[in-house]
Motif scaffolding. Structure first.
Motif, PDB file in Angstrom:
ATOM      1  N   LEU A  77       8.314  13.974  17.189  1.00 38.33           N
ATOM      2  CA  LEU A  77       7.403  14.712  16.324  1.00 38.33           C
ATOM      3  C   LEU A  77       7.096  16.094  16.900  1.00 38.33           C
ATOM      4  CD1 LEU A  77       4.840  11.978  15.226  1.00 38.33           C
ATOM      5  CD2 LEU A  77       6.526  13.127  13.780  1.00 38.33           C
ATOM      6  N   LYS A  78       6.983  16.181  18.209  1.00 36.88           N
ATOM      7  CA  LYS A  78       6.724  17.478  18.837  1.00 36.88           C
ATOM      8  C   LYS A  78       7.821  18.478  18.476  1.00 36.88           C
ATOM      9  CE  LYS A  78       3.348  16.637  22.107  1.00 36.88           C
ATOM     10  NZ  LYS A  78       2.088  17.396  22.297  1.00 36.88           N
ATOM     11  N   PHE A  79       9.055  17.976  18.382  1.00 35.13           N
ATOM     12  CA  PHE A  79      10.189  18.857  18.148  1.00 35.13           C
ATOM     13  C   PHE A  79      10.691  18.786  16.708  1.00 35.13           C
ATOM     14  CE2 PHE A  79      10.064  17.811  22.676  1.00 35.13           C
ATOM     15  CZ  PHE A  79       9.842  19.080  23.171  1.00 35.13           C
ATOM     16  N   GLU A  80       9.850  18.207  15.831  1.00 35.52           N
ATOM     17  CA  GLU A  80      10.054  18.218  14.388  1.00 35.52           C
ATOM     18  C   GLU A  80      11.328  17.513  13.949  1.00 35.52           C
ATOM     19  OE1 GLU A  80       9.371  22.133  12.794  1.00 35.52           O
ATOM     20  OE2 GLU A  80       7.337  22.229  13.623  1.00 35.52           O
ATOM     21  N   SER A  81      11.712  16.474  14.697  1.00 33.80           N
ATOM     22  CA  SER A  81      12.783  15.575  14.244  1.00 33.80           C
ATOM     23  C   SER A  81      12.101  14.419  13.507  1.00 33.80           C
ATOM     24  CB  SER A  81      13.596  15.064  15.434  1.00 33.80           C
ATOM     25  OG  SER A  81      14.302  16.108  16.058  1.00 33.80           O
ATOM     26  N   HIS A  82      11.591  14.705  12.320  1.00 36.69           N
ATOM     27  CA  HIS A  82      10.672  13.792  11.650  1.00 36.69           C
ATOM     28  C   HIS A  82      11.319  12.482  11.227  1.00 36.69           C
ATOM     29  CE1 HIS A  82       7.941  17.463  10.595  1.00 36.69           C
ATOM     30  NE2 HIS A  82       7.779  17.045  11.824  1.00 36.69           N
ATOM     31  N   ASP A  83      12.563  12.534  10.770  1.00 39.35           N
ATOM     32  CA  ASP A  83      13.212  11.295  10.323  1.00 39.35           C
ATOM     33  C   ASP A  83      13.404  10.327  11.487  1.00 39.35           C
ATOM     34  OD1 ASP A  83      13.276  12.256   7.772  1.00 39.35           O
ATOM     35  OD2 ASP A  83      15.386  12.847   7.816  1.00 39.35           O
ATOM     36  N   LEU A  84      13.853  10.859  12.616  1.00 38.59           N
ATOM     37  CA  LEU A  84      14.013  10.007  13.792  1.00 38.59           C
ATOM     38  C   LEU A  84      12.665   9.505  14.296  1.00 38.59           C
ATOM     39  CD1 LEU A  84      16.728  11.559  16.154  1.00 38.59           C
ATOM     40  CD2 LEU A  84      16.813   9.403  14.913  1.00 38.59           C
ATOM     41  N   ALA A  85      11.656  10.348  14.235  1.00 34.38           N
ATOM     42  CA  ALA A  85      10.318   9.943  14.675  1.00 34.38           C
ATOM     43  C   ALA A  85       9.806   8.789  13.818  1.00 34.38           C
ATOM     44  CB  ALA A  85       9.359  11.124  14.609  1.00 34.38           C
ATOM     45  N   TRP A  86      10.043   8.885  12.523  1.00 33.89           N
ATOM     46  CA  TRP A  86       9.643   7.811  11.618  1.00 33.89           C
ATOM     47  C   TRP A  86      10.359   6.505  11.985  1.00 33.89           C
ATOM     48  CZ3 TRP A  86       6.313   6.765   7.674  1.00 33.89           C
ATOM     49  CH2 TRP A  86       6.592   5.648   6.892  1.00 33.89           C
ATOM     50  N   LEU A  87      11.661   6.585  12.258  1.00 39.94           N
ATOM     51  CA  LEU A  87      12.420   5.394  12.624  1.00 39.94           C
ATOM     52  C   LEU A  87      11.852   4.755  13.889  1.00 39.94           C
ATOM     53  CD1 LEU A  87      14.847   3.469  12.431  1.00 39.94           C
ATOM     54  CD2 LEU A  87      16.213   5.207  13.621  1.00 39.94           C
ATOM     55  N   ALA A  88      11.575   5.573  14.894  1.00 38.15           N
ATOM     56  CA  ALA A  88      11.047   5.039  16.153  1.00 38.15           C
ATOM     57  C   ALA A  88       9.676   4.397  15.946  1.00 38.15           C
ATOM     58  CB  ALA A  88      10.965   6.150  17.192  1.00 38.15           C
ATOM     59  N   ALA A  89       8.816   5.045  15.155  1.00 39.74           N
ATOM     60  CA  ALA A  89       7.490   4.495  14.898  1.00 39.74           C
ATOM     61  C   ALA A  89       7.579   3.177  14.135  1.00 39.74           C
ATOM     62  CB  ALA A  89       6.645   5.499  14.126  1.00 39.74           C
ATOM     63  N   ASP A  90       8.481   3.116  13.165  1.00 39.28           N
ATOM     64  CA  ASP A  90       8.654   1.884  12.399  1.00 39.28           C
ATOM     65  C   ASP A  90       9.148   0.758  13.298  1.00 39.28           C
ATOM     66  OD1 ASP A  90       8.694   0.581   9.716  1.00 39.28           O
ATOM     67  OD2 ASP A  90      10.827   0.375  10.164  1.00 39.28           O
ATOM     68  N   ARG A  91      10.040   1.106  14.238  1.00 38.81           N
ATOM     69  CA  ARG A  91      10.504   0.099  15.192  1.00 38.81           C
ATOM     70  C   ARG A  91       9.343  -0.387  16.073  1.00 38.81           C
ATOM     71  NH1 ARG A  91      16.049   0.511  16.333  1.00 38.81           N
ATOM     72  NH2 ARG A  91      17.122   0.590  14.336  1.00 38.81           N
ATOM     73  N   ALA A  92       8.466   0.536  16.446  1.00 42.38           N
ATOM     74  CA  ALA A  92       7.303   0.144  17.246  1.00 42.38           C
ATOM     75  C   ALA A  92       6.443  -0.863  16.487  1.00 42.38           C
ATOM     76  CB  ALA A  92       6.473   1.367  17.619  1.00 42.38           C
ATOM     77  N   MET A  93       6.203  -0.590  15.195  1.00 40.20           N
ATOM     78  CA  MET A  93       5.388  -1.501  14.391  1.00 40.20           C
ATOM     79  C   MET A  93       6.069  -2.857  14.225  1.00 40.20           C
ATOM     80  SD  MET A  93       2.650  -2.125  12.804  1.00 40.20           S
ATOM     81  CE  MET A  93       1.799  -0.614  12.364  1.00 40.20           C
ATOM     82  N   TYR A  94       7.358  -2.835  13.946  1.00 41.66           N
ATOM     83  CA  TYR A  94       8.102  -4.091  13.791  1.00 41.66           C
ATOM     84  C   TYR A  94       8.012  -4.923  15.075  1.00 41.66           C
ATOM     85  CZ  TYR A  94      12.054  -7.270  13.136  1.00 41.66           C
ATOM     86  OH  TYR A  94      12.841  -8.389  13.047  1.00 41.66           O
ATOM     87  N   THR A  95       8.159  -4.259  16.206  1.00 40.30           N
ATOM     88  CA  THR A  95       8.086  -4.945  17.498  1.00 40.30           C
ATOM     89  C   THR A  95       6.691  -5.504  17.730  1.00 40.30           C
ATOM     90  OG1 THR A  95       9.781  -3.486  18.416  1.00 40.30           O
ATOM     91  CG2 THR A  95       8.388  -4.655  19.992  1.00 40.30           C
ATOM     92  N   ALA A  96       5.661  -4.711  17.409  1.00 41.13           N
ATOM     93  CA  ALA A  96       4.276  -5.142  17.639  1.00 41.13           C
ATOM     94  C   ALA A  96       3.919  -6.356  16.806  1.00 41.13           C
ATOM     95  CB  ALA A  96       3.330  -3.984  17.330  1.00 41.13           C
ATOM     96  N   LEU A  97       4.461  -6.435  15.601  1.00 36.22           N
ATOM     97  CA  LEU A  97       4.128  -7.545  14.717  1.00 36.22           C
ATOM     98  C   LEU A  97       4.839  -8.847  15.106  1.00 36.22           C
ATOM     99  CD1 LEU A  97       4.119  -5.662  11.288  1.00 36.22           C
ATOM    100  CD2 LEU A  97       2.141  -6.522  12.566  1.00 36.22           C
ATOM    101  N   GLU A  98       5.762  -8.758  16.061  1.00 34.41           N
ATOM    102  CA  GLU A  98       6.451  -9.972  16.515  1.00 34.41           C
ATOM    103  C   GLU A  98       5.586 -10.810  17.444  1.00 34.41           C
ATOM    104  OE1 GLU A  98      10.050  -8.505  18.285  1.00 34.41           O
ATOM    105  OE2 GLU A  98      11.197  -8.862  16.450  1.00 34.41           O
ATOM    106  N   VAL A  99       4.529 -10.197  18.006  1.00 30.05           N
ATOM    107  CA  VAL A  99       3.659 -10.924  18.942  1.00 30.05           C
ATOM    108  C   VAL A  99       2.213 -10.783  18.486  1.00 30.05           C
ATOM    109  CG1 VAL A  99       5.135 -10.816  20.985  1.00 30.05           C
ATOM    110  CG2 VAL A  99       3.648  -8.884  20.445  1.00 30.05           C
ATOM    111  N   ASP A 100       1.406 -11.758  18.830  1.00 27.58           N
ATOM    112  CA  ASP A 100      -0.011 -11.736  18.474  1.00 27.58           C
ATOM    113  C   ASP A 100      -0.755 -10.938  19.546  1.00 27.58           C
ATOM    114  OD1 ASP A 100      -2.458 -12.171  17.351  1.00 27.58           O
ATOM    115  OD2 ASP A 100      -2.669 -14.227  18.109  1.00 27.58           O
ATOM    116  N   ASP A 101      -0.642  -9.603  19.435  1.00 30.40           N
ATOM    117  CA  ASP A 101      -1.200  -8.736  20.479  1.00 30.40           C
ATOM    118  C   ASP A 101      -1.822  -7.509  19.822  1.00 30.40           C
ATOM    119  OD1 ASP A 101      -1.734  -7.636  23.045  1.00 30.40           O
ATOM    120  OD2 ASP A 101       0.136  -6.502  22.964  1.00 30.40           O
ATOM    121  N   MET A 102      -3.143  -7.470  19.777  1.00 31.85           N
ATOM    122  CA  MET A 102      -3.863  -6.376  19.129  1.00 31.85           C
ATOM    123  C   MET A 102      -3.544  -5.037  19.774  1.00 31.85           C
ATOM    124  SD  MET A 102      -6.003  -6.436  16.504  1.00 31.85           S
ATOM    125  CE  MET A 102      -6.923  -7.976  16.575  1.00 31.85           C
ATOM    126  N   TRP A 103      -3.346  -5.023  21.091  1.00 34.65           N
ATOM    127  CA  TRP A 103      -3.025  -3.801  21.834  1.00 34.65           C
ATOM    128  C   TRP A 103      -1.757  -3.163  21.270  1.00 34.65           C
ATOM    129  CZ3 TRP A 103       0.927  -1.781  24.702  1.00 34.65           C
ATOM    130  CH2 TRP A 103       0.639  -0.797  25.650  1.00 34.65           C
TER     131      TRP A 103
END
Length: 403
Positions: free
Chosen positions: A171-197
Motif C-alpha cells: 500500500l505504501k508503494f501503491e501496488s493496490h491489487d497485490l496489497a488487497w490480495l495479501a490482506a485477503d490472505r491474512a483474513m482467510y488465515t485468521a479465520l482458520e483459527v479461533d484467535d481474536m488477535w
C-alpha cells in the motif's frame, strides 16, 4: 566512474540483497568465485561495459546502479520491481497443493523472523522487509500445514503477520491489487483459527486495502463488525486486546474521512479516545503504539483528509514533542507528512518543506520512495521560492524526482 572498490561494494550489496550466494551468483555470470571475490573487494577492476551490463542484468538492476553514485544511493534506499515481483510470487504459492520441499524452520525461529520484520516496519526499513519477506511467507505458509496442533495458533499468527506486512508495504508503494490480495490472505488465515488477535489484525489490513481501493463503506463495515465481535472479550483480556480494539476505530476514522464523512470520523475518534483512556502501562500495544498520542495524530490525519488543514495544524501544535518522540519512526514520519500536506493546503509552502525535510531525517525511505510523497514534492517544486525551494530540490534529487 567510481573506483573499483566502490563498484565492488555495490555488487556485493546487491548480491546479498537478492539473497544470492557467492557460488550461485558466480555461476549465473559464468565466472569463478575467486573472480567474484576480487571484484567485490576491489582487487579487480570492473570497468568493461559488457561485463558491467552482465553483472547488472544478473542482479536485476540498471548498470547505473553500479557505476553512478546518486543512482546507486537512490536504488539502495527503495524497494524495486524485482522485490515486488518476489512478493507477488510468494503470494501466488499454494503449499497445500504440493508436498513441501523441506521442513520449515522451528516455530520459535519463524516468530523471531516475523518480529525482526515488524521492527523493520516500525523503523520504515522497507528494503529489509522486501529482502526477507518472501522467504518468511513461504516458510510460514508451510508451517501452518505441518505444525503440531499446539503450535497452530502461533503459526497462524506468524502467517497473518507476514501477510499484513506484505499488504501494508505494498500500500505504501501503491501496488493496490497485490496489497488487497495479501490482506485477503491474512483474513482467510485468521479465520482458520479461533484467535481474536489474528482476526483483529487481519481486519485492519483488509480495511486499509479496501480504503485504498475506494471501498470505504465496506471497510468501515468490516472494522465495526470486528469491534462488535471483540467488545465482549476486551474487558476480560484488556492487556492483550484493548490496543487492537482501539486501532480498529482509528482505521475506521481514517476511512470515514476518506469518504468525506466528518461526523462518522469524529465518532470513531471518540471511540478510540475512550479505548486509549483505558490503556495502562502493562497493556500490550502490539507495536501499534496505540495510546493518546497515536489517537491524536490519527485525528490530525483525518482532518487533513477532510481538508480541514487549519484544524489539523492547530491540533498538531498541542501534541507534546516528548510524546511524539515515543512513537516509532514510521508513525512520526507519517505524522510529519500529514503536516506537510496540511501546510501545502494552507499555502504555507516553506513550513511544508520543513516538515518534509524533518520526515526525511526521521525515516528516509518514507520520503524518498513513496509515490504520494513524490507528488507532494512536485507541488512544492512548482510553488516554493528561495531557501525552501532549494531544500525541496535537494530532497527531490535524493528521491529521484526530476525538475
Amino acid at each position: 566512474m567510481p573506483d573499483p572498490g566502490e563498484i565492488g561494494k555495490r555488487v556485493r550489496y546487491w548480491r546479498l540483497r537478492r539473497n544470492l550466494g557467492r557460488k550461485q551468483f558466480a555461476d549465473m555470470i559464468g565466472r569463478s568465485t575467486s573472480w567474484l571475490d576480487k571484484i567485490e573487494t576491489g582487487e579487480r577492476d570492473l570497468t568493461r561495459i559488457p561485463t558491467i551490463e552482465l553483472v547488472a542484468e544478473a542482479l536485476s538492476v540498471d548498470p547505473d546502479v553500479l557505476t553512478d553514485t546518486p543512482t546507486a544511493i537512490r536504488a539502495a534506499d527503495c524497494v524495486d520491481a524485482t522485490e515486488v515481483s518476489a512478493i507477488r510470487s510468494a503470494l501466488g504459492r499454494y503449499p497445500s497443493l504440493v508436498r513441501p520441499a523441506h521442513e520449515p524452520p522451528a516455530v520459535g525461529h519463524l516468530a523471531r523472523q516475523a518480529e525482526y520484520l515488524d521492527h523493520a516496519w516500525a523503523s520504515s526499513h522497507f528494503t529489509t522487509i522486501a529482502q526477507h519477506l518472501p522467504t518468511l511467507l513461504e516458510a510460514a505458509q508451510t508451517a501452518t500445514l505441518t505444525a503440531a496442533a499446539a503450535d497452530q495458533v502461533d503459526t497462524h499468527r506468524i502467517l497473518v503477520t507476514s501477510y499484513r506486512l506484505a499488504s501494508s508495504m505494498l500500500l505504501k508503494f501503491e501496488s493496490h491489487d497485490l496489497a488487497w490480495l495479501a490482506a485477503d490472505r491474512a483474513m482467510y488465515t485468521a479465520l482458520e483459527v479461533d484467535d481474536m488477535w489474528s482476526q483483529a489484525r487481519a481486519t485492519r489490513s483488509v480495511a486499509r486495502a479496501m480504503t485504498a481501493a475506494r471501498q470505504r463503506a465496506e471497510a468501515i463495515d468490516a472494522l465495526l463488525g470486528m469491534t462488535d465481535r471483540m467488545r465482549p472479550e476486551v474487558p476480560r483480556y484488556p492487556n492483550s486486546l484493548l490496543a487492537l480494539y482501539g486501532m480498529l476505530y482509528l482505521a475506521a476514522a481514517i476511512s470515514a474521512a476518506e469518504q468525506d464523512d466528518a461526523a462518522l470520523a469524529m465518532t470513531m475518534h471518540q471511540e478510540a479516545t475512550q479505548a486509549a483512556e483505558r490503556m495502562e502501562p502493562h497493556h500490550d500495544d502490539h507495536r501499534t503504539y496505540f495510546g493518546r498520542t497515536n489517537v491524536a495524530i490519527h485525528r490530525v490525519s483525518a482532518l487533513v483528509r477532510l481538508y480541514e488543514a487549519e484544524q489539523a495544524l492547530h491540533l498538531a501544535a498541542t501534541i507534546p514533542t516528548s510524546a511524539l518522540s515515543a512513537l516509532s519512526p514510521e508513525r512520526r514520519a507519517n505524522h510529519l507528512l500529514d503536516l506537510a500536506q496540511a501546510n501545502t493546503h494552507r499555502g504555507k509552502y516553506a513550513e511544508a518543506t520543513r516538515a518534509l525535510a524533518q520526515a526525511e531525517r526521521t525515516a528516509p525511505q518514507e520520503v524518498r520512495c513513496r509515490p504520494v510523497v513524490h507528488n507532494l514534492l512536485r507541488t512544492l517544486l512548482s510553488t516554493t521560492t528561495g531557501e525552501p525551494a532549494r531544500q525541496a530540490r535537494q530532497i527531490a534529487d535524493r528521491a529521484g524526482v526530476p525538475a
